[in-house]
Design a protein around this motif. Structure first.
Motif, PDB file in Angstrom:
ATOM      1  N   THR A  84      14.610   5.570   6.118  1.00 54.44           N
ATOM      2  CA  THR A  84      15.206   6.345   5.015  1.00 54.44           C
ATOM      3  C   THR A  84      15.131   7.860   5.234  1.00 54.44           C
ATOM      4  N   GLY A  85      14.216   8.315   6.101  1.00 54.63           N
ATOM      5  CA  GLY A  85      14.014   9.752   6.291  1.00 54.63           C
ATOM      6  C   GLY A  85      13.177  10.383   5.199  1.00 54.63           C
ATOM      7  N   TYR A  86      12.641   9.575   4.300  1.00 61.06           N
ATOM      8  CA  TYR A  86      11.821  10.112   3.208  1.00 61.06           C
ATOM      9  C   TYR A  86      10.521  10.685   3.779  1.00 61.06           C
ATOM     10  N   ARG A  87      10.134  11.826   3.222  1.00 63.71           N
ATOM     11  CA  ARG A  87       8.901  12.483   3.645  1.00 63.71           C
ATOM     12  C   ARG A  87       7.764  12.089   2.707  1.00 63.71           C
ATOM     13  N   TYR A  88       6.585  11.872   3.295  1.00 70.03           N
ATOM     14  CA  TYR A  88       5.405  11.541   2.514  1.00 70.03           C
ATOM     15  C   TYR A  88       4.261  12.464   2.937  1.00 70.03           C
ATOM     16  N   MET A 121       0.850  -1.193   0.000  1.00 67.09           N
ATOM     17  CA  MET A 121       0.000   0.000   0.000  1.00 67.09           C
ATOM     18  C   MET A 121       0.888   1.248   0.000  1.00 67.09           C
ATOM     19  N   ARG A 122       0.527   2.194  -0.863  1.00 69.61           N
ATOM     20  CA  ARG A 122       1.343   3.390  -0.986  1.00 69.61           C
ATOM     21  C   ARG A 122       1.185   4.263   0.247  1.00 69.61           C
ATOM     22  N   ARG A 123       2.309   4.860   0.737  1.00 71.56           N
ATOM     23  CA  ARG A 123       2.290   5.623   1.979  1.00 71.56           C
ATOM     24  C   ARG A 123       1.816   7.058   1.762  1.00 71.56           C
ATOM     25  N   GLY A 124       1.806   7.545   0.553  1.00 64.67           N
ATOM     26  CA  GLY A 124       1.381   8.912   0.256  1.00 64.67           C
ATOM     27  C   GLY A 124       2.207   9.487  -0.870  1.00 64.67           C
ATOM     28  N   LEU A 125       2.138  10.789  -1.016  1.00 67.54           N
ATOM     29  CA  LEU A 125       2.872  11.479  -2.067  1.00 67.54           C
ATOM     30  C   LEU A 125       4.306  11.718  -1.626  1.00 67.54           C
ATOM     31  N   THR A 126       5.240  11.423  -2.514  1.00 67.05           N
ATOM     32  CA  THR A 126       6.630  11.748  -2.185  1.00 67.05           C
ATOM     33  C   THR A 126       6.788  13.258  -2.169  1.00 67.05           C
ATOM     34  N   ILE A 127       7.882  13.716  -1.607  1.00 64.59           N
ATOM     35  CA  ILE A 127       8.093  15.160  -1.530  1.00 64.59           C
ATOM     36  C   ILE A 127       8.204  15.770  -2.922  1.00 64.59           C
ATOM     37  N   GLY A 128       8.743  15.026  -3.874  1.00 69.30           N
ATOM     38  CA  GLY A 128       8.842  15.522  -5.247  1.00 69.30           C
ATOM     39  C   GLY A 128       7.476  15.658  -5.880  1.00 69.30           C
ATOM     40  N   GLU A 129       6.612  14.650  -5.680  1.00 65.67           N
ATOM     41  CA  GLU A 129       5.264  14.703  -6.237  1.00 65.67           C
ATOM     42  C   GLU A 129       4.467  15.843  -5.600  1.00 65.67           C
ATOM     43  N   PHE A 130       4.630  15.986  -4.284  1.00 67.94           N
ATOM     44  CA  PHE A 130       3.902  17.038  -3.582  1.00 67.94           C
ATOM     45  C   PHE A 130       4.380  18.424  -4.031  1.00 67.94           C
ATOM     46  N   ALA A 131       5.680  18.542  -4.286  1.00 65.59           N
ATOM     47  CA  ALA A 131       6.228  19.806  -4.779  1.00 65.59           C
ATOM     48  C   ALA A 131       5.631  20.145  -6.142  1.00 65.59           C
ATOM     49  N   GLN A 132       5.490  19.147  -6.984  1.00 65.69           N
ATOM     50  CA  GLN A 132       4.938  19.372  -8.316  1.00 65.69           C
ATOM     51  C   GLN A 132       3.479  19.819  -8.233  1.00 65.69           C
ATOM     52  N   LEU A 133       2.723  19.218  -7.329  1.00 65.80           N
ATOM     53  CA  LEU A 133       1.303  19.533  -7.204  1.00 65.80           C
ATOM     54  C   LEU A 133       1.057  20.907  -6.586  1.00 65.80           C
ATOM     55  N   THR A 134       1.938  21.332  -5.699  1.00 64.80           N
ATOM     56  CA  THR A 134       1.704  22.574  -4.956  1.00 64.80           C
ATOM     57  C   THR A 134       2.527  23.757  -5.438  1.00 64.80           C
ATOM     58  N   HIS A 135       3.455  23.520  -6.346  1.00 62.89           N
ATOM     59  CA  HIS A 135       4.369  24.550  -6.851  1.00 62.89           C
ATOM     60  C   HIS A 135       5.264  25.105  -5.739  1.00 62.89           C
ATOM     61  N   LEU A 136       5.507  24.299  -4.724  1.00 62.90           N
ATOM     62  CA  LEU A 136       6.476  24.623  -3.685  1.00 62.90           C
ATOM     63  C   LEU A 136       7.692  23.735  -3.916  1.00 62.90           C
ATOM     64  N   SER A 137       8.853  24.320  -3.947  1.00 61.97           N
ATOM     65  CA  SER A 137      10.046  23.535  -4.227  1.00 61.97           C
ATOM     66  C   SER A 137      10.326  22.537  -3.098  1.00 61.97           C
ATOM     67  N   VAL A 138      11.098  21.516  -3.423  1.00 60.27           N
ATOM     68  CA  VAL A 138      11.479  20.522  -2.416  1.00 60.27           C
ATOM     69  C   VAL A 138      12.231  21.212  -1.275  1.00 60.27           C
ATOM     70  N   ARG A 139      13.125  22.116  -1.624  1.00 60.01           N
ATOM     71  CA  ARG A 139      13.872  22.842  -0.598  1.00 60.01           C
ATOM     72  C   ARG A 139      12.932  23.623   0.313  1.00 60.01           C
ATOM     73  N   GLU A 145       4.167  20.015   8.211  1.00 55.07           N
ATOM     74  CA  GLU A 145       4.838  18.745   8.480  1.00 55.07           C
ATOM     75  C   GLU A 145       4.284  17.651   7.580  1.00 55.07           C
ATOM     76  N   PRO A 146       5.120  16.754   7.090  1.00 54.63           N
ATOM     77  CA  PRO A 146       4.650  15.647   6.261  1.00 54.63           C
ATOM     78  C   PRO A 146       3.670  14.770   7.041  1.00 54.63           C
ATOM     79  N   ALA A 147       2.825  14.046   6.304  1.00 56.16           N
ATOM     80  CA  ALA A 147       1.891  13.123   6.961  1.00 56.16           C
ATOM     81  C   ALA A 147       2.660  12.012   7.662  1.00 56.16           C
ATOM     82  N   SER A 148       3.802  11.619   7.083  1.00 56.11           N
ATOM     83  CA  SER A 148       4.649  10.600   7.712  1.00 56.11           C
ATOM     84  C   SER A 148       6.072  10.730   7.204  1.00 56.11           C
ATOM     85  N   VAL A 149       7.005  10.215   8.010  1.00 55.16           N
ATOM     86  CA  VAL A 149       8.416  10.206   7.638  1.00 55.16           C
ATOM     87  C   VAL A 149       8.937   8.797   7.865  1.00 55.16           C
TER      88      VAL A 149
END
Length: 280
Positions: free
Chosen positions: A39-43, A1-19, A31-35
């Motif tokens: 790996t420290g990946y944000r979702y 099951m997918r955990r959510g949107l990756t930070i890259g996908e979320f950046a694309q959808l919101t026009h907010l850069s990853v940085r 804050e991300p829905a989960s980390v």
């Protein structure tokens, strides 16, 4: 099951850069829905998209991060709206200051400024309807508007002997707080509230006309002051302004005319006949 949107996908959808998203996370703003602990990946969740878009718009308006955080933490829609409106009022005030600075610079940098027309005028003593108060410089416009409204009500139905005006003590300019007298030349009115009968003493003035809105009125003040230094002796006294034509008379700023009167003591006759204001 997918955990959510990756930070890259979320950046694309919101026009907010990853940085930017990482910075907002660190500031506790978004804050991300989960980390992922390994790996420290944000979702991010799709439900966070509206908040991200609100942040994006507020930051486009240069709202500080702390204020954005306050808005997002406020659940009451009216409170959110008021916090946003407060920031917009600050922006509008900043924009007004920017416009005034630009107008002044355009005047100062013009190589073809015409010679200022100045009239030496003897003004007799007058009794006027007036509101008098000690005001901080940043409150001048609000105080003026309120005082003029009271004067308008007091003199309604009575004959006015000329345009409204103001007398401004030097301290208002030198220390940022001073006495103002806003007046209307009227007879037969009944004093009440803050409106009083006030005697304007006789005075000698060097008078010049400022044309247009007050965004660059400081330029006319400076040019009149230079004229006074060259042709007369400035005396210790309040500056007079007469609002010959203004927003109360015409919505078009280019038609506005304000007479600035600088208190003087004549040293000697000025060579040539002084021009009357408005003939430059």
């Amino acid at each position: 099951m997918r955990r959510g949107l990756t930070i890259g996908e979320f950046a694309q959808l919101t026009h907010l850069s990853v940085r930017t998203l990482r910075r907002y996370h660190e500031a506790g703003l978004l804050e991300p829905a989960s980390v992922d602990a390994a790996t420290g990946y944000r979702y991010y969740a799709t439900a966070q998209i509206p908040d991200a878009q609100v942040i994006h718009r507020l930051r486009e308006l240069d709202m500080p991060l702390a204020d954005v955080k306050r808005i997002l933490a406020t659940e009451d829609p009216e409170a959110r709206a008021e916090l946003t409106a407060e920031h917009l009022r600050r922006l509008e005030a900043q924009l007004d200051r920017t416009r005034a600075a630009v107008a002044s610079l355009r005047q100062l940098l013009r190589p073809d400024v015409e010679r200022l027309a100045v009239e030496l005028r003897s003004v007799p003593s007058r009794t006027v309807a007036a509101v008098r108060g000690t005001v901080a410089r940043e409150d001048v416009l609000t105080w003026y508007a309120e005082a003029m409204s009271e004067l308008d009500a007091a003199v309604a139905g009575h004959e006015c002997g000329g345009p409204p005006g103001g007398v401004y003590d030097n301290e208002l300019f030198t220390t940022g707080r001073g006495t103002m007298v806003i007046y209307r030349p009227a007879s037969g009115f009944s004093p009440g509230g803050r409106v009083i009968r006030h005697v304007l003493p006789a005075t000698e003035l060097a008078v010049a006309v400022h044309r247009g809105p007050h965004d660059d009125i400081d330029v006319t003040y400076g040019r009149l002051g230079a004229w006074v230094v060259e042709h007369a002796l400035a005396v210790d006294g309040p500056v007079h302004e007469t609002y010959v034509r203004g927003p109360r008379d015409d919505a078009a700023p280019e038609t506005w005319r304000t007479e600035i009167g600088w208190p003087v003591f004549r040293l000697s006759p000025v060579s040539g006949t002084p021009q009357r204001p408005g003939h430059n």
